[in-house]
Design a protein around this motif. Sequence first.
Motif, PDB file in Angstrom:
ATOM      1  N   VAL A   1       4.383  -0.637 -10.828  1.00 41.10           N
ATOM      2  CA  VAL A   1       4.495  -0.469  -9.290  1.00 41.10           C
ATOM      3  C   VAL A   1       3.460  -1.000  -8.805  1.00 41.10           C
ATOM      4  N   THR A   2       4.165  -1.676  -7.445  1.00 44.76           N
ATOM      5  CA  THR A   2       3.306  -2.659  -6.975  1.00 44.76           C
ATOM      6  C   THR A   2       4.032  -2.538  -5.524  1.00 44.76           C
ATOM      7  N   LEU A   3       2.647  -2.201  -4.544  1.00 40.43           N
ATOM      8  CA  LEU A   3       2.523  -1.871  -2.792  1.00 40.43           C
ATOM      9  C   LEU A   3       1.582  -3.087  -2.557  1.00 40.43           C
ATOM     10  N   ARG A   4       2.697  -3.429  -1.791  1.00 40.78           N
ATOM     11  CA  ARG A   4       1.336  -4.785  -0.922  1.00 40.78           C
ATOM     12  C   ARG A   4       2.008  -4.600   0.166  1.00 40.78           C
ATOM     13  N   GLY A   5       0.313  -4.782   0.929  1.00 42.14           N
ATOM     14  CA  GLY A   5       0.802  -5.152   2.430  1.00 42.14           C
ATOM     15  C   GLY A   5       0.943  -3.723   2.805  1.00 42.14           C
ATOM     16  N   GLY A   6       0.587  -3.975   4.234  1.00 41.80           N
ATOM     17  CA  GLY A   6       0.636  -2.505   5.154  1.00 41.80           C
ATOM     18  C   GLY A   6      -0.593  -2.069   5.455  1.00 41.80           C
ATOM     19  N   ASP A   7      -0.189  -0.936   6.162  1.00 41.40           N
ATOM     20  CA  ASP A   7      -1.096   0.326   6.008  1.00 41.40           C
ATOM     21  C   ASP A   7      -1.135   1.799   5.166  1.00 41.40           C
ATOM     22  N   VAL A   8      -1.372   1.278   3.862  1.00 38.31           N
ATOM     23  CA  VAL A   8      -2.220   1.691   3.041  1.00 38.31           C
ATOM     24  C   VAL A   8      -4.035   2.105   3.192  1.00 38.31           C
ATOM     25  N   ALA A   9      -3.997   3.495   4.037  1.00 36.29           N
ATOM     26  CA  ALA A   9      -5.551   4.045   4.325  1.00 36.29           C
ATOM     27  C   ALA A   9      -5.999   4.493   3.212  1.00 36.29           C
ATOM     28  N   SER A  10      -5.315   5.282   2.493  1.00 33.23           N
ATOM     29  CA  SER A  10      -5.625   6.572   1.156  1.00 33.23           C
ATOM     30  C   SER A  10      -4.769   6.507   0.290  1.00 33.23           C
ATOM     31  N   VAL A  11      -4.996   6.678  -0.647  1.00 38.88           N
ATOM     32  CA  VAL A  11      -4.509   7.006  -2.176  1.00 38.88           C
ATOM     33  C   VAL A  11      -4.488   8.190  -2.861  1.00 38.88           C
ATOM     34  N   LYS A  12      -5.377   9.416  -1.837  1.00 34.71           N
ATOM     35  CA  LYS A  12      -5.315  10.588  -2.736  1.00 34.71           C
ATOM     36  C   LYS A  12      -3.966  11.489  -2.748  1.00 34.71           C
ATOM     37  N   TYR A  13      -2.963  10.737  -2.503  1.00 33.52           N
ATOM     38  CA  TYR A  13      -1.595  11.925  -2.285  1.00 33.52           C
ATOM     39  C   TYR A  13      -0.769  10.831  -3.152  1.00 33.52           C
ATOM     40  N   PHE A  14      -1.230  10.025  -4.360  1.00 30.85           N
ATOM     41  CA  PHE A  14      -0.896   9.726  -4.949  1.00 30.85           C
ATOM     42  C   PHE A  14      -0.074  10.260  -6.157  1.00 30.85           C
ATOM     43  N   PRO A  15       1.534   9.946  -6.449  1.00 30.44           N
ATOM     44  CA  PRO A  15       2.118  10.744  -7.765  1.00 30.44           C
ATOM     45  C   PRO A  15       1.253  11.128  -8.792  1.00 30.44           C
ATOM     46  N   PHE A  16       1.370  12.236  -9.545  1.00 29.16           N
ATOM     47  CA  PHE A  16       1.315  11.910 -10.740  1.00 29.16           C
ATOM     48  C   PHE A  16       2.517  11.022 -11.584  1.00 29.16           C
ATOM     49  N   MET A  17       2.076   9.923 -12.197  1.00 32.35           N
ATOM     50  CA  MET A  17       3.079   8.685 -13.648  1.00 32.35           C
ATOM     51  C   MET A  17       2.229   8.747 -14.574  1.00 32.35           C
ATOM     52  N   GLN A  18       2.983   9.704 -15.307  1.00 31.56           N
ATOM     53  CA  GLN A  18       2.888   9.663 -16.690  1.00 31.56           C
ATOM     54  C   GLN A  18       2.464   8.760 -17.780  1.00 31.56           C
ATOM     55  N   ASN A  19       3.352   8.053 -16.833  1.00 34.96           N
ATOM     56  CA  ASN A  19       4.036   6.870 -17.987  1.00 34.96           C
ATOM     57  C   ASN A  19       3.688   5.406 -17.517  1.00 34.96           C
ATOM     58  N   LEU A  20       3.090   5.611 -16.387  1.00 33.74           N
ATOM     59  CA  LEU A  20       2.261   4.670 -14.915  1.00 33.74           C
ATOM     60  C   LEU A  20       1.839   3.545 -16.341  1.00 33.74           C
ATOM     61  N   GLU A  21       1.817   1.883 -16.536  1.00 33.24           N
ATOM     62  CA  GLU A  21       0.800   1.313 -17.058  1.00 33.24           C
ATOM     63  C   GLU A  21       0.135   0.504 -16.429  1.00 33.24           C
ATOM     64  N   PHE A  22       0.853  -0.266 -15.434  1.00 32.48           N
ATOM     65  CA  PHE A  22       0.695  -1.298 -13.987  1.00 32.48           C
ATOM     66  C   PHE A  22       0.717  -0.936 -12.864  1.00 32.48           C
ATOM     67  N   LEU A  23      -0.455  -0.669 -11.767  1.00 31.28           N
ATOM     68  CA  LEU A  23      -0.687  -0.354 -10.560  1.00 31.28           C
ATOM     69  C   LEU A  23      -1.426  -1.296  -9.991  1.00 31.28           C
ATOM     70  N   ASP A  24      -0.767  -1.830  -8.616  1.00 31.21           N
ATOM     71  CA  ASP A  24      -1.182  -2.878  -7.644  1.00 31.21           C
ATOM     72  C   ASP A  24      -0.603  -2.450  -6.535  1.00 31.21           C
ATOM     73  N   ILE A  25      -2.127  -1.789  -5.894  1.00 40.86           N
ATOM     74  CA  ILE A  25      -2.390  -2.367  -4.695  1.00 40.86           C
ATOM     75  C   ILE A  25      -2.902  -2.537  -3.777  1.00 40.86           C
ATOM     76  N   SER A  26      -2.519  -4.380  -3.120  1.00 38.44           N
ATOM     77  CA  SER A  26      -3.503  -5.459  -3.167  1.00 38.44           C
ATOM     78  C   SER A  26      -2.672  -5.361  -1.208  1.00 38.44           C
ATOM     79  N   GLY A  27      -3.982  -6.378  -0.673  1.00 36.92           N
ATOM     80  CA  GLY A  27      -3.374  -6.503   1.180  1.00 36.92           C
ATOM     81  C   GLY A  27      -3.375  -5.336   1.935  1.00 36.92           C
ATOM     82  N   THR A  28      -3.400  -4.492   1.408  1.00 34.13           N
ATOM     83  CA  THR A  28      -3.423  -3.170   2.612  1.00 34.13           C
ATOM     84  C   THR A  28      -4.478  -2.602   2.938  1.00 34.13           C
ATOM     85  N   SER A  29      -4.981  -1.854   3.775  1.00 28.80           N
ATOM     86  CA  SER A  29      -5.733  -1.440   4.687  1.00 28.80           C
ATOM     87  C   SER A  29      -6.712  -0.199   4.247  1.00 28.80           C
TER      88      SER A  29
END
Length: 697
Positions: free
Chosen positions: A66-94
């Motif tokens: 999962v890659t979330l790049r740029g834009g208005d991401v002020a918090s990740v407390k509502y990020f969903p549960f993903m049991q098989n997720l191996e790679f997470l990129d949240i870059s260039g956000t607020s």
Amino acid sequence: MSVLRTSSPLLLLVLLLRNALTYSEKCPAVCNCTVSSFYCASLNASTLHNSLLYLSAPDSITILNVTLRGGDVASVKYFPFMQNLEFLDISGTSLTRVDFPSEIRFPSLRTLLLNSNKIEELTEDSFAAFPNLEVLSLRDNNISTLSYEYLKLIKLRRLDMSHNSIKNLPTRVFRLLSNLEYLDISMNEMKRAMSSDFQSQQRLRHLNLSRNSLVQFDFDTFAKNVRVVNLLTLNISGNPIDKISSWDFEFDRLQIIVASDMPSLRVVDASAFSKAKDLRLIDLSINPNLSYISPSAFENCSSVHSLDVRGSGLEVLFASNLKDVAQVKIAESSLNCECMLAEVDNIASSTIDDWEDVTCTSSEGNNMKLSAAKSGVCEPRPILPFGSRLSAQLGSTYYLYCGARSEKDEVYWKLPNGTTMRGAEPMKPSGVSVMDYFSNSLYHPDSQFVPARPRIYPSKEWLRIDVVAEKDEGEYECIVKRGKQKVTRALSLSVERVAIEIETLSTGPHYISLSWNQTLAIQAVDRVALRLRIIDAKSNERLIQLSLHNPWTTYNVMRLRPNMNYTMCLEYSLAETLDKPLLSSCIHAATPQIHSLFSSVDTSVIVIFLGIIALFIGFNVLRFVWNYLHIWQQTKKRSRMAASLSGQSIVSHSSTINGVTYENEQLALRRVDSTSETSACLLPGGSSSSGTSDVPV
């Protein structure tokens, strides 16, 4: 069975196509979705909401990246549960904080990238959701502080915290990262880095400390008793380090060291890399003020493949530096033609890769290619890496650098007192003694401990002053001699005094608590005695030995006399001249007298207290008198009654016939009754009584 076998690939293809179509229908418009990945850039509130809904769908179980790049991401407390997720990129956000839901876990996540955000601080729960994380990147944020409680990632192998605002590393901050192999904390604001910070990282292979504010590797930086044994690559480039001292790098397996782009670097000392016997590559390029590399700097480094000193201020590179080096690059340096050619003739095993690009300056001041220069006489002119005007702090260990252009030259030193000393080979460092004079005095109570090494030691490269004293201030001369030729350069040393001020924190009849604002920067702790001298008004003197290792600048002086004036002096003295302090700072203080209870109480309080006592006493006296009279009256009455019952008068002998007795009282009562009856007979309409009155016998 054969039908199933032939149809299995077809069935799998149909399922994959079905999933792909399903994802294409649900995927947000600005995002790119596949069966195993999700990519979305330039997020706004609506797109982020749709992305989280998409990732929350039951079919998202197959998503691994999962890659979330740029834009208005002020918090990740509502990020969903993903049991098989191996790679997470949240870059260039607020993103300002790492607040993943702590009640859920991402057991399969191995890589987390949070680069180029606005994260300012971390918490204990920032990474609690990732128990199996192996790669963490927090590059280009606003993080200023760290704590080991933030980094409880025992499986982490790679950590990137470059381009932040970290000012210091707390002691053993990485203690829980025992599997860490790569650490990048470059582009921060750190002023020191100690080996104890990496004590638990025995698997650490690559360490990047470049572009910080590291000033010097000294006795308490990369301490000798703690080693990162498996370190292979060390990058310290871009720091304001002015010299690489002897045995700074005690890394047995170090293969690559990068110390480039350091404008403050001027000297590489003897035996600087001698402990790193496996060095393969040494990068000292783009150091424009690096003017002297000791002939024995690479001693014991027998497997160096490449040495890069391009863009340096070196006038000469000695043949001894290159005897074990396979390739060397020296272009764009300030080489002297005659001196460098004399050394090139002695180079047999090294190859100058950029020979055709190497330029030099002749004795006449002409710039030319080194390959076209002609051999000449290399003048025995001294090299002063730090210039001729020097300054040292009182009590510190200081080196006056002066080197020759040829290893065959002799160097002499002339001290301000006129003494001339011949420079010897640089003394091999034996490590700084961890036992200060205070401890030595405890172990040697019957003798005055004085170190065997001289306080001033001359070598062919520097003059070392173990402990700088005020008498060391003055003009020095460095004399380079070659045969009958002799060239002298003067060096002026000024000693910076340190203003240590003592103050009293509190006083009592038997103690005085002292504090001072700073201490001397003593490196030769076994040579300096720190003592507190106490003198009372009667000229009685007492000395208290203190330890230089004590981090607290306070002391409580006990067993003092009350109501006494004292003079207290904090003294730094050389072990060999204890009666002549290097520095003394004094203060006058007095102990108060011991006060009695009444002297410490106000007069009005005493008056009120005595008044209360007087009222209490008066009240009790009156009560006593009242009780006494009451008891006396009761006793008197009872006595009369008792006497009357026995027929005896209790009146005095002077009493008249009217004395009161029991019989007389009975007679009086009878007379009263008789009188009442007579009165009743004389009433109108009444009848006379036939009875008679009782007359007492």
